[in-house]
Each structure stands twice: as structure tokens, then as C-alpha cells.
Design a protein around this motif. Sequence first.
Motif: not given
Length: 487
Positions: A460-484
Amino acid sequence: MITWMQRHKRWLVITIWISTIAFVGAGFVGWGSYEYGNSSGSVAVVGDRKVSVEEYQREYSSLYGQYSRMYGNQFNQEMAKKIGLPEAAINLAIQKNLILSYADDLGLNVTNEDIAKELVQMPAFIKDGKFDKELYIRVLSQNATTAVQYEKSLKRDLLLQKVESLFNLNPSAIEVTNLSKLLFAQDEVSIKVLDPKSIAIEINDTILRNYWKTNKIKYMSTNIYRLAISKVPLEMIIPTEDELQEHYSKFKTDYKKEDGKIKTIEEAKDDMIKVLSLKSTKRDALKKYLALKKDEEKFDATTTIFENELPFSPENIEEVKNSTVGVVLKPFEATDGFTIVKLIEKQAPKPLSFDMAKDMVKADYLDIKRSEKINSLAKEAMENFEGENLGFITRTSVNKIKGLDTNEAYAFLNKLFVSKEKQGKIEVAGKVVLYKITASKLATDTTKEEESVKDILLKLQKAELMSNLVKNLENRYEVTSSLDHKE
């Protein structure tokens, strides 16, 4: 079920990639609802990393496999599309590449030695106690991939694990003990089980017919097919020893025992005779198919049948459903020979007669009346509750719950220990369990449970930490998707 699956899709996405490692043997399913061109293209860009079609396909296959294992044959591509599995798959691939981009910035890397160490431990590639390169190549080939593709994928997984290892936690003994005491708390409970099957309901044909007349729209047939059918029975042949030897030399790997070892020619003889007989009969069936197609022969019989009663394999039923009136379909293989089918007419569903719908009508009527009666009984019983006192129980006190089987008891206890009400009712498998909690206390000795609780807490703790890390990285790296850019 679709609604439940949509609610829990996010949970699967969060957890699947944690502690991930490449797995060979399951094979790939179809790749969802989107066309991305050839496998060398990309479906998204995360920072400096391109998310390949192959990555997307792998994540889709993994998610699809999770739901398939949960729901079995009920789950299919149409349901996958309805719950948004293609979108979930590309989001999962993007999440992983956010983590991988972070690993790049940290200077983490996976060497060829790391990959080799992982490969030689994988059971799928072990023969006679050691890694077998020929087996490795063959297994990959059977799964429609190559060593280069597989090792590239494995490298990504190992790099993800290196990042994950940075977030390893070690909850304190006090945290584990306190959580264990809370999870395994004890309640003093009295219960009363109401089983609808024990309730007598007046029922006769007049009552059922009146219910059917009011609810006819609920009782529709499936599609109706009028088919022309010809059968070509399996004709067993007696091949010569030379023919058996030649066939065995070419196809002996198809004849395996339960332990995976190849059968000897004598052990495989009966199986080979059946296979050769099927091949011979198939030639006869193809000749008859061509004659029927040219109208040089007539079909044996015609029949009208509901879709849910078609006596063919699922694949062949799909062929019938998608066929065009007048087209003769290629022979369907069965254990007793081959069947040749032509669709004469397809009719839309129509209301079932009372006689055909009677069993369904009876079941529905009984369910409704029993539910009404049991709710009335529950209301009366709750006003002046008198139940069987079970004493202090925990989540694992399955054997104390009389009137429920093991699975029902587990379900009741799980619901009871998350309930906020001291008195109420819990429905389990159609039964209603009335309960009253008269006292509660924390567990005392939880030594046996603490190891499993610690494991749950870590995850549970690891899942929460990794989930928060992903949220922070979404603001750090530009993401473009073909689905857009796709509807």
C-alpha cells in the motif's frame, strides 16, 4: 458488471506495473480498438522517450489477461472497449515511460550482464536444470517475438525495478502491530440468517401466465436461423506403418504427454490414426462442399434453430452469425466428422411463448416474491431483534457462522467488519443476515498475522509513493499521445 469493471480499472492500472517483469507463455490477444500502423511506429512521446506500438500492445495484453482471469469467458474484446481498456493500456505505457525518463535523469542503467542474470533464472527457458538457448529462441518464436525485442522489453522492466527499489520502505514494528490489532479486531455479534429458499410462495400456471403477459418484453428469443445442413461422418482409416512413421517424423512434437515429454510412436499411434482419419475425411468434406456450392448436390436437411442452441464451436457460431443468406460455408470440424452449413434465413428475436419462457418466468417470479417477503420479515425482525449470540468473532471466524457456507461466511464477515452500523442487515448470495454488535475490542495477540499485514502495508505504501511520483513526473516531462488525435 461493466460498471464494476470500470470502477476498478484504475486499481489494476496502478498495481500491474509495480514489481513487473517480462513474462513469456501467455501470448498476445488482439490489440484493442486503435490502429497504429506497423510495430515500428510510436503511440506516444514522453520526454525524450518514444512509446512504441509494441509497448502499447504488451500493456494491452497484460490488462486484458487480468480481466480474462477474473471473468473468464464473459470477458471479450467488446467489453474491453466498453470499459476503455485501450486507453488504460496507453496510459499505463506512458506511466512506465515517465518512470523510465526519471531513471535516465538519475543515471540508472541496465547492463547486458543484468539481463543475462535474469534470463538464466526464468523457468520458461530452463532445460535439465540450466538455461537452454535453443529453448529460449523457440519459446520466443512461439510467442511471436525475437530475442532482441524480448531483451529490450526485459531491460525496461529491470530499469523500472531499479527505480522501484529506491522506494523500499520498512514499516516499524509498532505500525505493523497496531494495524494488525485494528484489522483483526473482535466484535461480539448476534445474527439471524433469513434464507429466501425456505420461504413458501403460492405458485401455479395461472399466476405465472399472468406475470408472463405483463412482462413479455423480458422474455425474448435469441436470433433465429434457418439452415441447410449436410454432414460428412468421420471415417476411420488404417494407415500403413510407413505412413505412420512419415507422419510421426514430421509432427511428433504435436504428440505430448501430460508432463510435456514427446510420446513414442507407439504411444501416439491412436492419436495419429485419428488425425490422419480427420485429414482424409476433410478431403471428402471439401469435395462435398464444392458440389453443394455448385448446386450439384442437395443438402441433407433443413432446420430452424435459436442462436443460443447452435450446435457448433464458438468460432463456427460466429461464422454462421456473420454469414450472408445463400452462402455455403466451408466445412466445420467436429469430433464426429464435418458439417457443411448454408444460411437460408435469419430472423430477429421475438417474444417467447409461455411454454418456452415458463422456467425463466417461474424463476423471476419466485425471486421477486421471495425478495418482497424476506424484506418484510427482516423489517419485522429488526424491530425486536433476537438472534444467535456468536460471542466475540474476527474476520476469520468462518466456522462460527451457521446457515452460511464458507464463501458466504467470508463475504458476510468482510462486510460486517467494514460496516459503520452496530445493527443492520447484510445481503450475501441472496440470503439476508441480520446482525447486532453488542461489544468490540482490539485483538491482543496478532503475532501470526503480522507478517502478512506487514506485506500488505508495504504494498500500500509503495503504491501510494509510486502513484505520487507519477503525478509529479507528469509535470516534469512533456507527454503527447496518439490517442489525443483519434476519435
